[in-house]
Design a protein around this motif. Structure first.
Motif, PDB file in Angstrom:
ATOM      1  N   VAL A   1       3.182  -1.980  -8.549  1.00 43.66           N
ATOM      2  CA  VAL A   1       2.163  -0.991  -8.212  1.00 43.66           C
ATOM      3  C   VAL A   1       2.339   0.310  -8.996  1.00 43.66           C
ATOM      4  N   PRO A   2       3.522   0.956  -8.966  1.00 44.16           N
ATOM      5  CA  PRO A   2       3.661   2.172  -9.776  1.00 44.16           C
ATOM      6  C   PRO A   2       3.498   1.902 -11.265  1.00 44.16           C
TER       7      PRO A   2
ATOM      8  N   THR B   1      -3.908   5.868  -5.646  1.00 41.86           N
ATOM      9  CA  THR B   1      -4.587   5.510  -4.403  1.00 41.86           C
ATOM     10  C   THR B   1      -5.494   4.305  -4.615  1.00 41.86           C
ATOM     11  N   LEU B   2      -6.219   4.293  -5.745  1.00 43.60           N
ATOM     12  CA  LEU B   2      -7.113   3.174  -6.030  1.00 43.60           C
ATOM     13  C   LEU B   2      -6.351   1.862  -6.136  1.00 43.60           C
ATOM     14  N   ASN B   3      -5.261   1.859  -6.906  1.00 44.15           N
ATOM     15  CA  ASN B   3      -4.465   0.640  -7.046  1.00 44.15           C
ATOM     16  C   ASN B   3      -3.824   0.231  -5.728  1.00 44.15           C
ATOM     17  N   ALA B   4      -3.431   1.223  -4.921  1.00 51.29           N
ATOM     18  CA  ALA B   4      -2.867   0.900  -3.608  1.00 51.29           C
ATOM     19  C   ALA B   4      -3.920   0.263  -2.709  1.00 51.29           C
ATOM     20  N   LEU B   5      -5.146   0.759  -2.769  1.00 57.34           N
ATOM     21  CA  LEU B   5      -6.219   0.165  -1.975  1.00 57.34           C
ATOM     22  C   LEU B   5      -6.513  -1.262  -2.414  1.00 57.34           C
TER      23      LEU B   5
ATOM     24  N   PHE C   1       0.834  -1.202   0.000  1.00 53.29           N
ATOM     25  CA  PHE C   1       0.000   0.000   0.000  1.00 53.29           C
ATOM     26  C   PHE C   1       0.872   1.256   0.000  1.00 53.29           C
ATOM     27  N   ILE C   2       1.921   1.232   0.818  1.00 61.72           N
ATOM     28  CA  ILE C   2       2.831   2.385   0.876  1.00 61.72           C
ATOM     29  C   ILE C   2       3.498   2.613  -0.469  1.00 61.72           C
TER      30      ILE C   2
END
Length: 442
Positions: free
Chosen positions: A112-113, A373-377, A53-54
């Motif tokens: 993630v990125p 933020t969406l992908n991190a969630l 998430f971070i």
């Protein structure tokens, strides 16, 4: 005919999805084979959730200030390295729980990125090539469905002809090829417009872009990244949940569906097929779902104008529910595969609709923050689903777990159908203009 940036974007996306779909089949099987414990596999996913998430939030901070194409290329290369290290470590030292955690965290730095950067590039590529966003999202979903057929089927083939962990070399190769394809996108794609002109500029009123080299580095000084990430999280949450009732409701629906599906794909089905002595069927099951998604996505792309968005939404929800209940009964393989195909068939239009809402309701200036933020969630929702599935398997066995997941899916369907925010989906021009500003509870 597709050409230019659109074609190169789709090639990069397809290669990345292929690698991820292979890894999605192989990694749970490798994890179960090395740990021998479904609950340990679920715990591993949960342990990695917060660091992932971070990484997602930091990636979102980077994407609103650095060249998105460069981030996409670099992230794919990091992902390739993290996956390639798994068979290397297994051959030299042997994989342990700690190694899975370490390499999973390294993969998050890239995955993630990179995923967020590719999402943020999609509307820009459409605008550059004059392609309708809603239709392109449907076409992109069709390509994704095709990959979810070929990737898991290829994974099943690889598992049958080589040691399971060696199949990950194919994933690493796909990630490298995706990075190469992204690097061929036109130079201007992914560059971030400067918010204010520099004093020394000769044309003070001309828009600026941040180049992928020195300007990008200057735009994201290391000492301010944490502060920026906090601001990105605030902006992203505000964009996703505070500005549009439609976007808020569609995101929450996506989370509910994702949690249940991750339980199935991340642990329940791998454990079920491993227990049955046929682990290769995990890949074929996902391919059956991919066949359904491909047909559903193609139908939506061709016929999206024939029905209202609300009609597509209701039909898709009910059809997905039928497939999910069929899966929850864990019948013999033919019926199980048929249920997966039904679920995929109706998930195709639903995925395209939810994707369109996400892109259409998010403002350009906050797109990196919102999608990051969406992908991190999602990186928290997914592990929560895997942990839920592993806990249920350990507590009530696999058969009962299937029934519980079917019940959860029915509950998600009922809530989505009853949600006021998901009744008016902006089908009419008069309502489409105000939908993005609509406020209210889900």
């Amino acid at each position: 005919m597709l050409k230019g940036a659109v074609l190169r974007y789709l090639i990069s996306d397809a290669l990345s999805l292929t690698g991820n779909s292979i890894a999605g089949v192989v990694l749970p099987l490798v994890l179960l084979a090395r740990t021998g414990d479904a609950l340990a596999a679920g715990s591993l996913a949960l342990i990695c959730a917060i660091p992932q998430f971070i990484c997602g939030i930091l990636g979102g901070a980077l994407l609103d200030r650095a060249n998105r194409k460069v981030v996409c290329v670099a992230s794919d290369l990091i992902s390739a390295a993290s996956v390639a290290l798994i068979p290397i470590v297994d051959g030299i030292w042997g994989l342990s729980f700690g190694w899975f955690v370490a390499l999973g965290l390294l993969g998050a730095v890239g995955d993630v990125p990179g995923m967020t950067a590719r999402d943020a590039l999609l509307p820009e590529v459409c605008e550059r090539e004059g392609v309708d966003l809603q239709q392109f999202v449907g076409a992109s979903q069709s390509l994704g469905s095709l990959v979810t057929i070929a990737g898991p089927a290829l994974a099943a083939l690889l598992i049958g002809i080589m040691p399971d962990v060696d199949a990950l070399w194919v994933t690493a190769t796909c990630s490298c090829a995706a990075a190469a394809a992204s690097a061929t996108l036109p130079r201007g794609v992914g560059a971030i417009k400067a918010t204010s002109p520099r004093p020394e500029a000769s044309a003070a009123d001309a828009p600026k872009t941040i180049s992928p080299t020195a300007d990008a580095a200057r735009a994201v000084p290391l000492r301010t990244l944490i502060t920026t990430a906090r601001s990105v999280l605030t902006d992203g949450l505000s964009e996703l949940f505070g500005r549009s009732a439609l976007l808020r409701a569609s995101v929450l629906l996506s989370f509910g569906v994702s949690m249940v599906m991750t339980s199935w794909q991340g642990i329940v089905l791998p454990a079920y097929f491993t227990q049955s002595g046929t682990p290769q069927l995990t890949g074929l099951f996902i391919s059956a779902m991919g066949v359904g998604m491909l047909v559903g996505s193609l139908a939506y792309t061709a016929l999206s104008g024939r029905l209202s968005r609300r009609a597509w939404f209701v039909i898709s929800l009910l059809g997905m529910c039928v497939g999910a209940v069929g899966m929850g009964l864990l019948p013999d393989a033919p019926l199980l595969f048929a249920s997966a195909a039904i679920l995929g068939l109706f998930a195709g239009p639903m995925s395209a609709l939810l994707g369109f809402f996400a892109f259409n309701c998010v403002s350009q200036e906050r797109r990196g923050s919102a999608l990051g933020t969406l992908n991190a969630l999602y990186l928290i929702i997914g592990p929560m689903g895997t942990f839920l599935g592993s806990t249920l398997i350990s507590s009530i066995q696999i058969d009962a777990t299937g029934l519980v997941l079917a019940g959860l899916w029915i509950a998600v369907t009922v809530v989505a159908l009853a949600s006021p925010a998901l009744r008016d989906l902006g089908d009419h021009p008069s309502s489409a203009g105000v939908q993005a500003e609509q406020e209210g509870a889900v």
